[in-house]
Design an enzyme around this catalytic site. Structure first.
Site, PDB file in Angstrom:
ATOM      1  N   GLU A 200     -41.764  -2.042 -36.333  1.00 25.30           N
ATOM      2  CA  GLU A 200     -41.415  -1.668 -34.954  1.00 25.30           C
ATOM      3  C   GLU A 200     -40.727  -0.318 -34.914  1.00 25.30           C
ATOM      4  O   GLU A 200     -39.849  -0.031 -35.747  1.00 25.30           O
ATOM      5  CB  GLU A 200     -40.494  -2.753 -34.371  1.00 25.30           C
ATOM      6  CG  GLU A 200     -40.681  -2.961 -32.894  1.00 25.30           C
ATOM      7  CD  GLU A 200     -42.062  -3.510 -32.567  1.00 25.30           C
ATOM      8  OE1 GLU A 200     -42.957  -2.698 -32.264  1.00 25.30           O
ATOM      9  OE2 GLU A 200     -42.244  -4.735 -32.605  1.00 25.30           O
TER      10      GLU A 200
ATOM     11  N   ASP B 217     -44.338   3.694 -35.552  1.00 33.82           N
ATOM     12  CA  ASP B 217     -45.668   4.321 -35.406  1.00 33.82           C
ATOM     13  C   ASP B 217     -45.559   5.817 -35.135  1.00 33.82           C
ATOM     14  O   ASP B 217     -46.290   6.620 -35.703  1.00 33.82           O
ATOM     15  CB  ASP B 217     -46.564   3.607 -34.381  1.00 33.82           C
ATOM     16  CG  ASP B 217     -46.052   3.582 -32.955  1.00 33.82           C
ATOM     17  OD1 ASP B 217     -44.861   3.885 -32.723  1.00 33.82           O
ATOM     18  OD2 ASP B 217     -46.851   3.246 -32.050  1.00 33.82           O
TER      19      ASP B 217
ATOM     20  N   SER C  92     -43.968  -7.059 -20.309  1.00 35.70           N
ATOM     21  CA  SER C  92     -43.587  -8.097 -21.261  1.00 35.70           C
ATOM     22  C   SER C  92     -43.486  -7.565 -22.684  1.00 35.70           C
ATOM     23  O   SER C  92     -43.158  -8.303 -23.599  1.00 35.70           O
ATOM     24  CB  SER C  92     -44.633  -9.207 -21.232  1.00 35.70           C
ATOM     25  OG  SER C  92     -45.877  -8.662 -21.638  1.00 35.70           O
TER      26      SER C  92
ATOM     27  N   LEU D 100     -46.089  -6.722 -24.284  1.00 34.78           N
ATOM     28  CA  LEU D 100     -47.338  -7.122 -24.952  1.00 34.78           C
ATOM     29  C   LEU D 100     -48.469  -6.133 -24.617  1.00 34.78           C
ATOM     30  O   LEU D 100     -49.648  -6.459 -24.720  1.00 34.78           O
ATOM     31  CB  LEU D 100     -47.733  -8.548 -24.544  1.00 34.78           C
ATOM     32  CG  LEU D 100     -46.702  -9.639 -24.889  1.00 34.78           C
ATOM     33  CD1 LEU D 100     -47.179 -11.005 -24.401  1.00 34.78           C
ATOM     34  CD2 LEU D 100     -46.425  -9.699 -26.390  1.00 34.78           C
TER      35      LEU D 100
ATOM     36  N   SER E 206     -49.533  -4.492 -21.687  1.00 35.94           N
ATOM     37  CA  SER E 206     -50.448  -4.568 -20.550  1.00 35.94           C
ATOM     38  C   SER E 206     -50.971  -3.168 -20.223  1.00 35.94           C
ATOM     39  O   SER E 206     -52.158  -3.012 -19.911  1.00 35.94           O
ATOM     40  CB  SER E 206     -49.763  -5.192 -19.330  1.00 35.94           C
ATOM     41  OG  SER E 206     -48.570  -4.508 -19.034  1.00 35.94           O
TER      42      SER E 206
ATOM     43  N   GLU F  12     -51.162   7.521 -21.512  1.00 40.47           N
ATOM     44  CA  GLU F  12     -49.821   6.921 -21.490  1.00 40.47           C
ATOM     45  C   GLU F  12     -48.747   8.017 -21.636  1.00 40.47           C
ATOM     46  O   GLU F  12     -47.732   7.994 -20.953  1.00 40.47           O
ATOM     47  CB  GLU F  12     -49.719   5.912 -22.641  1.00 40.47           C
ATOM     48  CG  GLU F  12     -48.437   5.136 -22.701  1.00 40.47           C
ATOM     49  CD  GLU F  12     -48.350   3.986 -21.700  1.00 40.47           C
ATOM     50  OE1 GLU F  12     -49.381   3.333 -21.442  1.00 40.47           O
ATOM     51  OE2 GLU F  12     -47.248   3.749 -21.174  1.00 40.47           O
TER      52      GLU F  12
ATOM     53  N   ASP G 128     -50.251   0.564 -29.804  1.00 40.59           N
ATOM     54  CA  ASP G 128     -50.699  -0.350 -28.752  1.00 40.59           C
ATOM     55  C   ASP G 128     -52.159  -0.111 -28.383  1.00 40.59           C
ATOM     56  O   ASP G 128     -52.951  -1.056 -28.267  1.00 40.59           O
ATOM     57  CB  ASP G 128     -49.844  -0.176 -27.489  1.00 40.59           C
ATOM     58  CG  ASP G 128     -48.374  -0.406 -27.759  1.00 40.59           C
ATOM     59  OD1 ASP G 128     -48.038  -0.869 -28.854  1.00 40.59           O
ATOM     60  OD2 ASP G 128     -47.568  -0.115 -26.852  1.00 40.59           O
TER      61      ASP G 128
ATOM     62  N   TYR H 289     -36.810   4.789 -24.525  1.00 39.81           N
ATOM     63  CA  TYR H 289     -37.843   4.914 -25.565  1.00 39.81           C
ATOM     64  C   TYR H 289     -37.952   6.384 -25.996  1.00 39.81           C
ATOM     65  O   TYR H 289     -37.926   6.701 -27.191  1.00 39.81           O
ATOM     66  CB  TYR H 289     -39.182   4.401 -25.027  1.00 39.81           C
ATOM     67  CG  TYR H 289     -40.284   4.456 -26.036  1.00 39.81           C
ATOM     68  CD1 TYR H 289     -40.549   3.372 -26.862  1.00 39.81           C
ATOM     69  CD2 TYR H 289     -41.059   5.603 -26.197  1.00 39.81           C
ATOM     70  CE1 TYR H 289     -41.559   3.415 -27.803  1.00 39.81           C
ATOM     71  CE2 TYR H 289     -42.064   5.662 -27.140  1.00 39.81           C
ATOM     72  CZ  TYR H 289     -42.313   4.570 -27.932  1.00 39.81           C
ATOM     73  OH  TYR H 289     -43.308   4.620 -28.871  1.00 39.81           O
TER      74      TYR H 289
HETATM   75  C1  GLA Z   1     -44.216   0.702 -27.557  1.00 41.18           C
HETATM   76  C2  GLA Z   1     -45.083   1.940 -27.867  1.00 41.18           C
HETATM   77  C3  GLA Z   1     -45.637   1.883 -29.295  1.00 41.18           C
HETATM   78  C4  GLA Z   1     -44.547   1.579 -30.314  1.00 41.18           C
HETATM   79  C5  GLA Z   1     -43.692   0.398 -29.874  1.00 41.18           C
HETATM   80  C6  GLA Z   1     -42.512   0.186 -30.771  1.00 41.18           C
HETATM   81  O1  GLA Z   1     -44.990  -0.447 -27.511  1.00 41.18           O
HETATM   82  O2  GLA Z   1     -46.143   2.062 -26.951  1.00 41.18           O
HETATM   83  O3  GLA Z   1     -46.305   3.095 -29.586  1.00 41.18           O
HETATM   84  O4  GLA Z   1     -43.766   2.719 -30.553  1.00 41.18           O
HETATM   85  O5  GLA Z   1     -43.209   0.554 -28.542  1.00 41.18           O
HETATM   86  O6  GLA Z   1     -42.929  -0.172 -32.045  1.00 41.18           O
END
Ligand code: GLA
Length: 372
Positions: free
Chosen positions: A19, A22, A108, A110, A112, A145, A157, A207
């Site tokens: 986590e 990436d 969430s 996940l 979306s 994104e 993702d 983030y």
């Molecule tokens: C989000 C981002 C990913 C990744 C995760 C954390 O989902 O879209 O690129 O950085 O957070 O691992």
């Protein structure tokens, strides 16, 4: 339902481990889920992309020649961003009607948004008569994104959403985009995903802040060692150099370095079906995200702690960006029902939120079907 020409879907994802690495060139270990966004699409012979939803009353009409102008939409902005970037990448956009059906819960953790972006691109390709390359779709969706939705995300993702494979986790090297599919082997256990149901707030800004902190760490360390990205740094080397970093930046870098190590160990544990090992790695990952990376928060911590304390649970951690969203736990099948009941009750007592459990299966990424 009206008649459409294609049914195109892309998956939500769960990240098993790896986590916030990436965007530091690390390896991640996600899997695509059966929770997905499906786009029913047909050409309409105009220069408009008309969008409706199965679950929302909104209707949106996007002008194919003005796709840059829809950033402020509450719904439809992800689709507009995906179409805009796909067009900029040199693809033909045919006017079409889309019905969007999303079973990935919004906000969430996940993915979306990745599922929406990737499936919209694949639907646009289908209606323009193109065969979509999943990796290109993922890269263009990531651009949407970042540059349209404004989240400076990594590739995990969108890659998982586009390129996922039923029954397999994906060991994705985010530096090279090399991907190994690892058959999921949970032995006597299963993956249980639980949503904190805590509304996300300020996820984007926090983030982006984490991302810039890791960039600062890299910049400082590059002065003293030959690395291209933070995930290149071996733990021993990090320990020698960490004094160069100010405390907060050091903590962020320490998470990245050791999370990268945990992903390597997780691959071996998964291949061996060693759930106790894998579970311990999940627990350490959560602790690191809580204490060093500081992306968990009260609800995710309460949910993970409740899960970790149940005897049927091998391990549990937050999954995705954090600041709310979901946990993922490895739980013995025999104790799964009791686990869900216990965790839900304890979590409610501690936070006042009613959590939600998903029985999600590991599924394919993009699926395009012609509707006869
Ligand atoms: C989000 C981002 C990913 C990744 C995760 C954390 O989902 O879209 O690129 O950085 O957070 O691992």
């Amino acid at each position: 339902m009206d008649k459409y020409t294609y049914k195109v879907s892309a998956a939500g994802r769960v990240n098993i481990i790896g986590e916030h690495v990436d965007y530091c060139g690390g390896k991640v270990f996600p899997a695509a889920l059966s929770l997905k966004n499906t786009v029913y699409v047909r050409p309409n012979g105009t220069d408009k992309i008309n969008i409706r939803w199965t679950t929302l009353p909104d209707e949106v009409s996007l002008d194919v020649n003005a796709l840059d102008s829809y950033r402020g939409l509450k719904y439809g902005n992800y689709q507009a961003g995906a179409a805009f970037m796909w067009k900029n990448a040199g693809h033909k956009i045919a006017g079409c009607d889309m019905l969007q059906d999303c079973t990935v819960p919004f906000g969430s953790g996940l993915s979306s948004s990745a599922a929406i972006e990737v499936s919209t691109i694949a639907a646009l390709a289908a209606v323009a008569g193109e065969t979509v390359d999943p990796v290109s779709a993922a890269l263009v969706a990531q651009k949407a994104e970042r540059e349209y939705a404004g989240v400076n995300c990594g590739i995990m993702d969108q890659y998982a959403s586009a390129c996922g494979k039923k029954g397999h986790a994906m060991l994705l090297d985010c530096k090279t985009l090399e991907c190994k599919y690892v058959p999921v082997n949970f032995g006597d256990s299963e993956l249980i995903i639980i949503n904190t149901k805590k509304p996300h707030n300020l996820v984007e800004s926090r983030y982006n802040e984490r991302r810039s902190e890791t960039e600062q760490a890299l910049k400082i360390l590059k002065g003293s060692t030959d690395i291209e990205c933070l995930a290149d740094l071996a733990p021993q080397r990090f320990e020698q150099l960490k004094q160069l970093l100010p405390p907060v930046i050091r903590a962020r870098a320490e998470h990245v370095v050791y999370e990268t190590e945990r992903v390597k160990l997780a691959e071996s544990a998964m291949r061996a079906g060693a759930m106790a090992e894998l579970g311990k790695l999940l627990n350490s990952s959560h602790a690191s995200l809580k204490n060093l990376y500081e992306v968990t928060g009260k609800e995710l911590d309460a949910l993970a702690a409740a899960a970790q304390s149940h005897p049927a649970c091998y391990g549990s951690r937050m999954t995705g960006a954090g600041f709310g969203g979901c946990t993922v736990s490895i739980v013995k099948k025999a104790g799964a029902e009791d686990f869900k009941k216990y965790v839900s009750e304890r979590y409610f007592k501690e936070t006042g939120y009613v959590c939600e459990c998903y029985d999600a299966e590991i599924a394919d990424g993009i699926v395009t079907e012609e509707i006869k």
